[in-house]
Design an enzyme around this catalytic site. Structure first.
Site, short mmCIF file in Angstrom:
data_model
loop_
_atom_site.label_atom_id
_atom_site.label_comp_id
_atom_site.label_asym_id
_atom_site.label_seq_id
_atom_site.Cartn_x
_atom_site.Cartn_y
_atom_site.Cartn_z
N HIS A 137 0.84 -1.19 0.00
CA HIS A 137 0.00 0.00 0.00
C HIS A 137 0.88 1.24 0.00
CE1 HIS A 137 -4.10 -1.70 1.53
NE2 HIS A 137 -3.57 -2.42 0.56
N TYR A 177 -9.37 5.62 6.87
CA TYR A 177 -9.57 6.04 8.25
C TYR A 177 -10.63 7.14 8.25
CZ TYR A 177 -5.31 3.61 9.75
OH TYR A 177 -4.37 2.67 10.05
N PRO A 212 -4.50 0.45 18.44
CA PRO A 212 -4.22 -0.04 17.10
C PRO A 212 -4.34 1.01 15.99
CG PRO A 212 -6.39 -0.76 17.81
CD PRO A 212 -5.75 -0.11 18.99
N LYS A 258 1.06 0.13 14.96
CA LYS A 258 2.44 0.11 15.43
C LYS A 258 2.83 -1.12 16.25
CE LYS A 258 3.96 3.79 13.64
NZ LYS A 258 3.92 3.24 12.31
N TYR A 305 3.75 6.81 9.97
CA TYR A 305 2.96 5.63 9.61
C TYR A 305 3.83 4.57 8.93
CZ TYR A 305 -1.32 3.07 8.47
OH TYR A 305 -2.31 2.12 8.40
#
Length: 391
Positions: free
Chosen positions: A72, A201, A293, A297, A385
Site C-alpha cells: 500500500h 480512516y 491499534p 504500530k 505511519y
C-alpha cells in the site's frame, strides 16, 4: 536444558528473534505456552512497516510475504464527507507499508524455525524467571506434564502483556505509564472484496470507522464502540448499516457488503514499562509496551525491539563489549515513545470521546484540514505511519 538465549513466547517477536540469532550463530530455545495451531490462527495486526518488511526479507522470511502481501502506497482520510489521500512514497522518499497478517508472519517464521532453527517447544509454559541478576538466569517451565528448567545466559520475555517475564522485574525498578480509553473497536472479517484498494480512516460524528483488508477477497473493518461492548450485541446488518454511515462521502463511492465470518472487540490501551532490561532479562514487544491499534504500530514495535536486541547480542559475541546491550532499553524506548505519541495522536484525531464537546469536534476537523492542506503536516503523518528507524 541449556542454551545461550531463552526466549519466552512464540509470537512474531520471539520467532523473529530466534531467526535473527540463528543467522548470527547464537543458540536459542523458544518456549510457547500455546499449541502450534493456536499461534498460527490468532488474529492480530495486519500492517507491516517498510522496515519490518525489509527485516523479514533479510531474515529469509520474505518469499510468501512478497507473493501474497499487499503493498500500500497510501491511506485515505475521510471527514466531513470528504476524502483525502496521503501518498506515502511521495512524502517519504519511496517508503510504503504492506498488508500481511500477523498470523501469516508467524506461520512463515514457525516453518523456518522447525526446519532450520533451534528448539521451539509448544505447550511449554514458562512458570517464572529466576536469577535475572546473575550470569546464569533460569526459566522453570512445564512441558508435556513434566516440569523442567531452561538454563540460559540471557532471557528474553516476548510473552505479551499477561506473560511472566515482566513480573520478574523487582517492583523498585519498575515504572509503568498507561492510559485506558473509553472506547473500543468492534472488528469484523467479511468474505467480500475490499471496497477500496487502500486503508480508509474515517472520522465521523457517530464515531471512528476503519476499512481494511486481509486479502483481495477478505475485508477487515472496524467500528468505534463503547469500552466493554459485547460483539454479540451487534447484528450483521446493523454493523454494515453503521459502517455505511460513518464511511459515507459526497461522491459515488459505495461500501460492498458480504457474509461476516468473525466478530471481535479490541480494547484500547496505551502502556509502557520502563526499563525494558533488568540484569540479563530483556523485554520485547507487548511484554514491554502496548499501543492503541489506530497507528498500526504494535507488531512493528516488536520487530524494532528484537532487531535491536539481536544486534546487541551479536556485537557482544563478536567484540566482548556489552555497550549495545547496556543501551538496549534506552534505544528501544526512544522509538517506543515516538510510536506511543503517534498512536495517541491518531486515536484522538479520529475517535469521538463520550464527553466530546462541539469545540472538541471543531478541533478534530481543524487538525484534519491541516493534514489535508499542509505538506509538512502530511509528511509528518506519512513518515510516522511507514515507520521510525529500527534500532
Amino acid at each position: 536444558m541449556r542454551t545461550t538465549v531463552g526466549i519466552i513466547g512464540a509470537g512474531p517477536a520471539g520467532l523473529l528473534l530466534a531467526r535473527l540469532l540463528r543467522r548470527a550463530g547464537i543458540e536459542s530455545v523458544v518456549l510457547e505456552s500455546r499449541d502450534r495451531a493456536y499461534v498460527e490462527r490468532r488474529q492480530r495486526a495486519g500492517i507491516l512497516e517498510q522496515g519490518t518488511v525489509d527485516v523479514l526479507r533479510a531474515a529469509g522470511a520474505g518469499e510468501r510475504l512478497d507473493r501474497e502481501g499487499l503493498r500500500h502506497d497510501g491511506i485515505e482520510l475521510r471527514f466531513d464527507r470528504r476524502r483525502h489521500r496521503v501518498d506515502f512514497p511521495a512524502l517519504t522518499g519511496g517508503r510504503s507499508v504492506t498488508v500481511y497478517a500477523q498470523t501469516e508472519v508467524c506461520k512463515d517464521l514457525i516453518a523456518l524455525q522447525m526446519e532450520e532453527g533451534g528448539p521451539l517447544l509448544f505447550e511449554a509454559e514458562a512458570l517464572t524467571v529466576e536469577g535475572a541478576e546473575t550470569d546464569r538466569p533460569r526459566i522453570p517451565f512445564r512441558h508435556q506434564g513434566r516440569e523442567d528448567v531452561l538454563e540460559c545466559e540471557y532471557v528474553v520475555g516476548c510473552d505479551g502483556f499477561w506473560g511472566v517475564a515482566r513480573n520478574a522485574f523487582p517492583a523498585e525498578v519498575s515504572r509503568v505509564f498507561e492510559r485506558s480509553y473509553p472506547y473500543a473497536w468492534l472488528g469484523i472479517l467479511a468474505d467480500v472484496a475490499p471496497s477500496h484498494d487502500e486503508l480508509v480512516y474515517a472520522r465521523h460524528e457517530r464515531g471512528f470507522a476503519l476499512l481494511s483488508m486481509r486479502s483481495p477477497a477478505v475485508s477487515r473493518l472496524y467500528l468505534q464502540v463503547p469500552a466493554g461492548t459485547d460483539a454479540g450485541q451487534w447484528g450483521d446488518e446493523e454493523i454494515w448499516d453503521e459502517l455505511e454511515r460513518r464511511l459515507e462521502t459526497d461522491d459515488d463511492w459505495k461500501l460492498e457488503r458480504g457474509p461476516i465470518t468473525q466478530k471481535s472487540v479490541t480494547p484500547m490501551r496505551s502502556f509502557v514499562h520502563e526499563p525494558m532490561r533488568h540484569g540479563r532479562l530483556f523485554l520485547a514487544g507487548d511484554a514491554a509496551h502496548i499501543v492503541p491499534p489506530t497507528g498500526a504500530k504494535g507488531l512493528n514495535l516488536a520487530v524494532g525491539d528484537v532487531v535491536t536486541l539481536a544486534r546487541a547480542l551479536a556485537h557482544e559475541r563478536e567484540t566482548g563489549s556489552p555497550e549495545l546491550l547496556d543501551a538496549y532499553s534506552a534505544t528501544c524506548l526512544r522509538r517506543v515513545w515516538q510510536a506511543e505519541r503517534f498512536s495517541y495522536d491518531m486515536t484522538t484525531l479520529l475517535h469521538r470521546a463520550p464527553d466530546a464537546t462541539p469545540f472538541d469536534a471543531r478541533l478534530q476537523l481543524a487538525r484534519l484540514d491541516r493534514i489535508a492542506s499542509s505538506r509538512a503536516a502530511e509528511t509528518d503523518l506519512a513518515e510516522a505511519y511507514t515507520g521510525f528507524p529500527l534500532g
